[in-house]
Design an enzyme around this catalytic site. Structure first.
Site, PDB file in Angstrom:
ATOM      1  N   LYS A  10       8.440  47.203  25.691  1.00  0.00           N
ATOM      2  CA  LYS A  10       7.379  46.638  24.845  1.00  0.00           C
ATOM      3  C   LYS A  10       7.578  46.923  23.343  1.00  0.00           C
ATOM      4  CE  LYS A  10       4.415  45.961  28.726  1.00  0.00           C
ATOM      5  NZ  LYS A  10       4.287  46.752  29.932  1.00  0.00           N
ATOM      6  N   TYR A  17       1.955  51.341  37.060  1.00  0.00           N
ATOM      7  CA  TYR A  17       2.922  50.253  37.166  1.00  0.00           C
ATOM      8  C   TYR A  17       4.210  50.680  36.481  1.00  0.00           C
ATOM      9  CZ  TYR A  17       4.998  45.581  36.631  1.00  0.00           C
ATOM     10  OH  TYR A  17       5.830  44.484  36.666  1.00  0.00           O
ATOM     11  N   ASP A  71       7.029  57.389  32.070  1.00  0.00           N
ATOM     12  CA  ASP A  71       7.157  55.974  31.776  1.00  0.00           C
ATOM     13  C   ASP A  71       6.272  55.684  30.570  1.00  0.00           C
ATOM     14  OD1 ASP A  71       7.134  53.253  31.576  1.00  0.00           O
ATOM     15  OD2 ASP A  71       6.763  52.866  33.696  1.00  0.00           O
TER      16      ASP A  71
HETATM   17  C1  PLP Z   1       5.152  46.622  31.233  1.00  0.00           C
HETATM   18  C2  PLP Z   1       5.493  47.895  31.935  1.00  0.00           C
HETATM   19  C3  PLP Z   1       6.691  48.051  32.633  1.00  0.00           C
HETATM   20  C4  PLP Z   1       7.632  46.902  32.882  1.00  0.00           C
HETATM   21  O1  PLP Z   1       8.175  46.405  31.725  1.00  0.00           O
HETATM   22  P1  PLP Z   1       8.762  44.883  31.723  1.00  0.00           P
HETATM   23  O2  PLP Z   1       9.370  44.767  30.382  1.00  0.00           O
HETATM   24  O3  PLP Z   1       7.574  44.000  31.963  1.00  0.00           O
HETATM   25  O4  PLP Z   1       9.746  44.803  32.827  1.00  0.00           O
HETATM   26  C5  PLP Z   1       7.001  49.302  33.141  1.00  0.00           C
HETATM   27  N1  PLP Z   1       6.182  50.350  32.971  1.00  0.00           N
HETATM   28  C6  PLP Z   1       5.016  50.239  32.306  1.00  0.00           C
HETATM   29  C7  PLP Z   1       4.164  51.439  32.118  1.00  0.00           C
HETATM   30  C8  PLP Z   1       4.618  48.998  31.798  1.00  0.00           C
HETATM   31  O5  PLP Z   1       3.428  48.884  31.186  1.00  0.00           O
END
Ligand code: PLP
Length: 427
Positions: free
Chosen positions: A265, A142, A237
């Site tokens: 996060k 994701y 990411d």
């Molecule tokens: C949570 C998440 C996102 C998106 O971040 P948001 O602050 O919810 O937009 C992108 N990449 C990873 C790996 C994530 O866990």
């Protein structure tokens, strides 16, 4: 009627599904989500007065636990001077310097307001820098909800059973190539097709949005090698793994140097913050230095920076947090595995440091297809048993558990007891 139920009824009248992010709706497990009123340390408290030992921790953002005094005080102090100026502030510089200092692959950063924005802008940068269009992503990873990245995107989409979101044009999806995580053959294949139009490969170096899936030995190295050989930018990411697997994230742990990294996060400590960064040469393509446009009214917001700086500085000055998280993670997830085995279940428990996930299937899980084999009804039962006993885990199989620095061994033992009782009652 409980207060949560009343609120959920009201919420559903004015917010689609009653939630501002789909997984919160309990769609995969059924029932009414408790409305949370406050958090403190390892616990959250709902509007009906129930308390829960929290393993979601705002999806990992609260690595120090809830309502940490150092973070709260820094935010309160900065708030007093006003909330936003839309002009440059000292705190942005401090934050940027801190990130560049902690993550060796990063020389320059740009602040944004979410992980989604960080990834979306990183992809634009990769395309602008290379002059190429296509990106490779992995099924079950994701990267936020921007158009180009919602193909087989794990997490909330897996939970709601939506393979790919509606509303995304074919031309947008056309430039995204999705391959299986941990599959060396597919990886070599896409590169050996020598797609001359490949701008970047993006990966969660530890996949934490299809449950938890670790990269196989040598997989990240192979990715790095192929990217280098074909002049394709490597984007890590690290929105979940950043500042969780260590101060320098998964890239430090696996000794890989990505070209661009995205964070979210933990970096905002509970406020909306995202970041992308990399080498100066690449980042200099960003407007106003270069011609890749990107902007944000609230980007680098002082209150958000105050929270992030407080959390990152705390982590930097308390290296024992990471050894404690690792020790507690190994203990906790190891014990869960033992518990399952002693009940004749060979379910995999994937884990690394504070992140972990048990799958309700007898096969090992190393990609999206494997994760999908998990018995979702069994998970729902397990989820509700824990919830009823005051333990809050993510309301979906395809999420990791997040241990925070506020969880003590005693608390972890209480959860293990609870899991044991569940297995005795149900298996
Ligand atoms: C949570 C998440 C996102 C998106 O971040 P948001 O602050 O919810 O937009 C992108 N990449 C990873 C790996 C994530 O866990």
């Amino acid at each position: 009627m409980s207060k949560s139920k009343g609120l959920f009824v009201r919420a559903q009248l004015c917010i689609p599904g009653g939630v501002n992010s789909p997984v919160r709706a309990f769609g995969a497990v059924g029932g009414i989500p408790p409305f949370i009123k406050r958090g403190d340390g390892a616990y959250i408290y709902d509007v009906d007065g129930n308390s829960y030992l929290d393993f979601v921790n705002s999806w990992g953002a609260m690595i120090l636990g809830h309502n940490h005094p150092i973070i709260r005080e820094n935010v309160e102090r900065v708030c007093k001077d006003g909330l936003s100026f839309g002009a440059v502030t000292e705190l942005e510089v401090e934050m940027a310097e801190l990130i560049c200092e902690l993550v060796p692959s990063i020389e320059m950063v740009r602040m944004v307001n979410s992980g989604t924005e960080a990834v979306m802008s990183a992809i634009r940068l990769a395309r602008g820098y290379t002059g190429k269009s296509k990106i490779i992503k992995f099924a079950g990873c994701y990267h936020g909800h921007s158009d180009a990245l919602l193909s087989k995107a794990g997490s909330g989409l897996m939970t709601t059973g939506i393979p790919d979101s509606a509303g995304i044009t074919p031309s947008c999806a056309h430039d995204t190539i999705t391959i299986d995580y941990n599959d060396f053959i597919q990886l070599d294949y896409v590169f050996d097709q020598s797609l001359h139009d490949l701008a970047a490969l993006i990966i969660e170096p530890v996949a934490a949005n299809m449950g938890l899936v670790l990269p196989k030995e040598g997989y990240l190295e192979r990715i790095q090698e192929q990217c280098k050989k074909h002049n394709v930018l490597l984007i890590f990411d690290e929105v979940i793994t950043g500042f969780r697997l260590g101060l320098d994230g998964a890239q430090g742990l696996f000794s890989i140097e990505p070209d661009i990294t995205t964070f979210g996060k933990i970096i905002g400590a509970g406020l909306p913050v995202g970041v992308f960064g990399g080498k100066k040469e690449i980042m200099s393509k960003m407007s106003p230095l270069g011609n890749v446009y990107q902007a944000g009214t609230l980007s680098g917001n002082p209150v958000a920076m105050a929270a992030g700086i407080a959390q990152l500085s705390y982590l930097k000055n308390h290296a024992t947090v990471y050894s404690q998280l690792e020790e507690n993670g190994n203990y906790f997830y190891g014990k869960i595995k033992q518990l399952l085995n002693s009940h004749g279940l060979s379910y995999p428990v994937n884990h690394i440091a504070s992140l972990g996930c048990a799958f309700f299937t007898n096969e090992t899980v190393e990609n999206y297809e494997g994760a999908k084999k998990s018995d979702k009804q069994a998970f729902a039962k397990y989820f509700h048993y824990l919830l009823k006993n005051g333990v809050y885990i993510a309301p979906a199989q395809f999420e990791a558990m997040f241990i925070s620095a506020a969880h003590t061994k005693d608390e972890l033992d209480r959860v293990l007891d609870c899991m044991k009782n569940f297995l005795e009652a149900e298996v």
